[in-house]
Design an enzyme around this catalytic site. Structure first.
Site, PDB file in Angstrom:
ATOM      1  N   ASP A   9      28.882  52.140  68.944  1.00  0.00           N
ATOM      2  CA  ASP A   9      28.947  51.596  67.590  1.00  0.00           C
ATOM      3  C   ASP A   9      28.022  50.383  67.550  1.00  0.00           C
ATOM      4  O   ASP A   9      28.340  49.332  68.107  1.00  0.00           O
ATOM      5  CB  ASP A   9      30.396  51.211  67.264  1.00  0.00           C
ATOM      6  CG  ASP A   9      30.527  50.486  65.929  1.00  0.00           C
ATOM      7  OD1 ASP A   9      29.492  50.150  65.311  1.00  0.00           O
ATOM      8  OD2 ASP A   9      31.677  50.248  65.513  1.00  0.00           O
ATOM      9  N   LYS A  48      24.231  45.805  56.794  1.00  0.00           N
ATOM     10  CA  LYS A  48      24.323  44.657  57.695  1.00  0.00           C
ATOM     11  C   LYS A  48      22.935  44.287  58.220  1.00  0.00           C
ATOM     12  O   LYS A  48      22.779  43.418  59.069  1.00  0.00           O
ATOM     13  CB  LYS A  48      25.256  44.978  58.872  1.00  0.00           C
ATOM     14  CG  LYS A  48      26.704  45.237  58.454  1.00  0.00           C
ATOM     15  CD  LYS A  48      27.567  45.488  59.669  1.00  0.00           C
ATOM     16  CE  LYS A  48      28.898  46.139  59.326  1.00  0.00           C
ATOM     17  NZ  LYS A  48      29.875  45.261  58.693  1.00  0.00           N
ATOM     18  N   CYS A  58      39.225  44.054  60.506  1.00  0.00           N
ATOM     19  CA  CYS A  58      39.337  45.476  60.834  1.00  0.00           C
ATOM     20  C   CYS A  58      39.352  45.682  62.340  1.00  0.00           C
ATOM     21  O   CYS A  58      38.797  46.653  62.860  1.00  0.00           O
ATOM     22  CB  CYS A  58      38.209  46.312  60.220  1.00  0.00           C
ATOM     23  SG  CYS A  58      38.203  46.268  58.442  1.00  0.00           S
ATOM     24  N   GLN A  84      27.055  45.960  64.651  1.00  0.00           N
ATOM     25  CA  GLN A  84      26.801  44.521  64.785  1.00  0.00           C
ATOM     26  C   GLN A  84      25.651  44.215  65.736  1.00  0.00           C
ATOM     27  O   GLN A  84      25.300  43.053  65.913  1.00  0.00           O
ATOM     28  CB  GLN A  84      28.066  43.806  65.292  1.00  0.00           C
ATOM     29  CG  GLN A  84      29.237  43.865  64.347  1.00  0.00           C
ATOM     30  CD  GLN A  84      28.983  43.124  63.042  1.00  0.00           C
ATOM     31  OE1 GLN A  84      28.077  42.277  62.948  1.00  0.00           O
ATOM     32  NE2 GLN A  84      29.756  43.443  62.033  1.00  0.00           N
ATOM     33  N   HIS A 123      36.136  48.205  66.308  1.00  0.00           N
ATOM     34  CA  HIS A 123      36.424  48.135  64.873  1.00  0.00           C
ATOM     35  C   HIS A 123      37.295  49.349  64.542  1.00  0.00           C
ATOM     36  O   HIS A 123      37.162  50.398  65.180  1.00  0.00           O
ATOM     37  CB  HIS A 123      35.090  48.194  64.132  1.00  0.00           C
ATOM     38  CG  HIS A 123      35.156  47.997  62.652  1.00  0.00           C
ATOM     39  ND1 HIS A 123      35.471  49.010  61.785  1.00  0.00           N
ATOM     40  CD2 HIS A 123      34.907  46.908  61.885  1.00  0.00           C
ATOM     41  CE1 HIS A 123      35.418  48.559  60.543  1.00  0.00           C
ATOM     42  NE2 HIS A 123      35.077  47.280  60.574  1.00  0.00           N
TER      43      HIS A 123
HETATM   44  C1  LIG Z   1      31.509  46.902  64.760  1.00  0.00           C
HETATM   45  C2  LIG Z   1      31.618  47.572  63.432  1.00  0.00           C
HETATM   46  N1  LIG Z   1      31.762  48.909  63.376  1.00  0.00           N
HETATM   47  C3  LIG Z   1      31.840  49.560  62.216  1.00  0.00           C
HETATM   48  C4  LIG Z   1      31.790  48.905  61.007  1.00  0.00           C
HETATM   49  C5  LIG Z   1      31.924  49.695  59.739  1.00  0.00           C
HETATM   50  O1  LIG Z   1      30.755  49.667  59.026  1.00  0.00           O
HETATM   51  P1  LIG Z   1      30.687  50.285  57.557  1.00  0.00           P
HETATM   52  O2  LIG Z   1      31.816  49.669  56.800  1.00  0.00           O
HETATM   53  O3  LIG Z   1      29.352  49.861  57.052  1.00  0.00           O
HETATM   54  O4  LIG Z   1      30.821  51.754  57.678  1.00  0.00           O
HETATM   55  C6  LIG Z   1      31.635  47.516  61.010  1.00  0.00           C
HETATM   56  C7  LIG Z   1      31.565  46.769  59.734  1.00  0.00           C
HETATM   57  O5  LIG Z   1      32.422  46.093  59.294  1.00  0.00           O
HETATM   58  C8  LIG Z   1      31.552  46.848  62.244  1.00  0.00           C
HETATM   59  O6  LIG Z   1      31.424  45.517  62.293  1.00  0.00           O
END
Ligand SMILES: Cc1ncc(COP(=O)(O)O)c(C=O)c1O
Lengths: 419, 162
Positions: free
Chosen positions: A213, A239, A377, A216, A136
């Site tokens: 990370d 999430k 993203c 998900q 991401h």
């Molecule tokens: C794999 C992953 N990493 C990071 C994020 C970023 O999360 P947040 O926007 O809650 O900081 C997301 C969410 O869209 C994600 O799916």
């Protein structure tokens, strides 16, 4: 469930009482677009059960004060509830100690904290950071900023056509300059579950720490940070059926102690004079200012809720939904599923021949079906699969097979409009 | 809220299937690239000005149906018009798509372009419809590159007396 898939991956039948669970989620009974909501955008943000909403109301109506600051009873209650939430999260991810669990505003801030606190102190000119194609943007951009500032280099693990990391290539990227690995546990764009435990063991054998990370992963699988042996693990509350504005950075205590603070301010200090400030111990060193107390407590309640439902049952039901949806979509000519890894979480990205994902999203919305369309993203993933964007259905444990049927009917309707 | 179905009317679907003036111009006096990083829409507009008239215009790119139909109808509309007339249409189209004029009550020159008015009820799709018009505006001013997110985005800059 699809016969073909279940033959491949035998699992006990899912034991969730989905009808009863759905009754806990008030928003699932609404019609935001005029049609009953079929919410298949859980990878972007999940919905909140009444139990968590009630917990937020109870905190705000009877327990709110600032924490860690005053001797009055209300402040002691709020502090105790906030720290109780930290305890719940510690147990949920099986961290060794509560002080390894840092409250942040979300995954993005958690990764930025690791970048500032660890990266800026321990990564320098000529050093290398290993990331993957599946990341991401929030696990790319902070490291690019660091690389630019320090003159460090980013190396990227490629994927195959199924969207699986090429582990041989990953291993070849290591050299004496490798200082950190950043890898997503589950790809938000494709659903791929990465072999992080194996990747961490490989990195550790070369003395390289690993940040995972988990944005998900935590909502869909049982995560045990000690079993993974990761050095950092980041995820978001929203999430996970919790509120927005709260997230977690887990870090091994020994690493956190060597790190510099990310933000300066109140609560992160032991003493301040204009000559010298002494930083507080972990985790407070990283929690400057008044944190989102209600959101942290709400996240604790969300974890209670998910634990009561059971992460194994959640995972099993979601995989049933994924198998069924995958099988149904495969039967529709003109649909291409993007991301066909053997090990997947309940994310289904697809492209429709001749129809742009934005048109798919607008037309599905007309049927009440909420999916995400765009690059998620994760532009490097889009570039790898040579699509500008995809449509993505992502499932949660409160989704039903009938909702998958509605998605399928919606897709057929889109094809009819564009035929 | 308007029925989103009204957005995917036959006219729009037809322009999407068979876009008019699609392709490259052998030689162009003005051109610009437009992209919307949020959804990956990308298109280029090229035109030939003869005096003050748009003698030829073409577009190409990769985009959703709304963007493509908007671009196709735009090129069909501005071909043969003066630069000034095109600028008026750009302004009016933008006002229609963002709901700033009531096309049923106020005077305008949009004609059949009003089939795209439905986007004003779909905030996430407004930019898809406007992108070709931004790009045309940029082309007329020979700005090399335009984006719906960038700072020199014509959407955020005064269009009127440029
Ligand atoms: C794999 C992953 N990493 C990071 C994020 C970023 O999360 P947040 O926007 O809650 O900081 C997301 C969410 O869209 C994600 O799916």
């Amino acid at each position: 469930m699809s016969a073909s898939q279940s033959a491949l991956k035998p699992r006990p039948a899912s034991a969730l009482d989905v009808a009863r669970i759905r009754a806990d989620f008030p928003i699932l009974g609404l019609k935001p677009s005029g049609k009953p909501l079929i919410y298949l955008d859980n990878a972007a943000s999940s919905q909140m059960p009444q139990q968590v909403i009630d917990r937020l109301v109870r905190y705000q109506t009877t327990q709110h004060a600032n924490i860690h600051r005053a001797v009055h009873t209300l402040s002691e209650i709020a502090t105790a509830e906030y720290e109780e939430a930290r305890r719940k999260i510690t147990r949920f991810i099986n961290a060794r100690e509560e002080r390894e669990v840092i409250f942040t505003s979300g995954t993005t801030e958690a990764i930025n904290l690791a970048m500032h606190g660890y990266g800026r102190r321990f990564i320098g000119a000529g050093d290398e950071i290993v990331l993957t194609t599946l990341e991401h943007h929030s696990n790319i951009v902070p490291w690019q900023m660091l690389a630019e500032e320090k003159g460090a280099k980013i190396r990227v693990v490629p994927v195959n056509d199924a969207g699986e990391l090429l582990i041989d290539e990953y291993e070849k990227l290591f050299n004496a300059r490798t200082k950190l690995v950043g890898v997503t546990h589950v790809s938000n764009a494709l659903g791929t579950v990465n072999p992080v435990k194996q990747m961490i063991a490989f990195a550790h054998a070369r003395g390289v720490p690993v940040l995972v990370d988990g944005a998900q992963a935590v909502p869909h699988l049982k995560v045990d940070v000690q079993d993974l042996d990761c050095d950092f693990y980041a995820f978001s509350g929203h999430k996970l059926c919790g509120p927005t504005g709260i997230g977690i950075l887990y870090g091994k205590a020994a690493l956190l102690e060597r790190m510099q603070p990310f933000k300066g301010g109140g609560d992160m200090i032991l003493s301040v004079t204009f000559e010298k400030t002494t930083y507080n111990v972990i985790p407070q060193k990283f929690e400057a200012g008044t944190p989102p107390i209600a959101a942290a407590i709400g996240l604790g309640a969300a974890i209670d809720y998910l634990s009561a439902v059971g992460m194994d049952a959640i995972a099993a039901h979601e995989l049933d939904l994924l198998d069924y949806a995958t099988d149904q979509l495969k039967r529709i000519p003109g649909v291409r599923i993007i991301g066909t890894a053997r090990d997947k979480a309940a994310v289904l990205s697809f492209a429709l021949d001749g129809v742009h994902p934005h048109d798919v999203g607008t037309l599905l919305n007309q049927d009440g079906v909420a999916v995400r369309t765009g690059h998620h993203c994760a532009q490097p993933v889009m570039q790898r699969f040579k699509v500008p964007a995809t449509s993505r259905a992502s499932f949660a444990f409160y989704n039903t097979m009938a909702e998958v049927d509605a998605l399928v009917a919606g897709i057929r309707n889109v094809q009819k409009v564009f035929s | 809220m308007a029925d989103p179905k009204s957005l995917y009317q036959e006219v729009i679907l037809d322009h999407n299937r068979k876009p008019r003036n699609y392709g490259a111009l052998a030689q162009a006096s003005h051109k610009a690239e437009g992209h919307n990083p949020l959804c990956g829409d990308h298109l280029s507009v090229a035109l030939n000005l003869e005096g003050e008239h748009i003698a030829a215009i073409a577009f190409q790119g990769e985009s959703c149906a709304i963007c493509k139909a908007s671009a196709s109808m735009m090129t069909a509309n501005v071909k043969g018009k003066t630069r000034q007339d095109a600028e008026t249409l750009i302004q009016e189209f933008r006002d229609m798509a963002t709901g700033q004029i009531d096309i049923d009550k106020q005077a305008h020159h949009l004609g059949r372009l009003t089939v795209l008015a439905g986007v004003r009820d779909l905030p996430t799709r407004v930019k898809c419809a406007i992108l070709p018009w931004h790009t045309l505006h940029a082309a007329l001013h020979s700005v090399a590159d335009t984006s719906t997110e960038s700072e020199n985005d014509p959407m955020h800059a005064p269009l009127g007396d440029a």
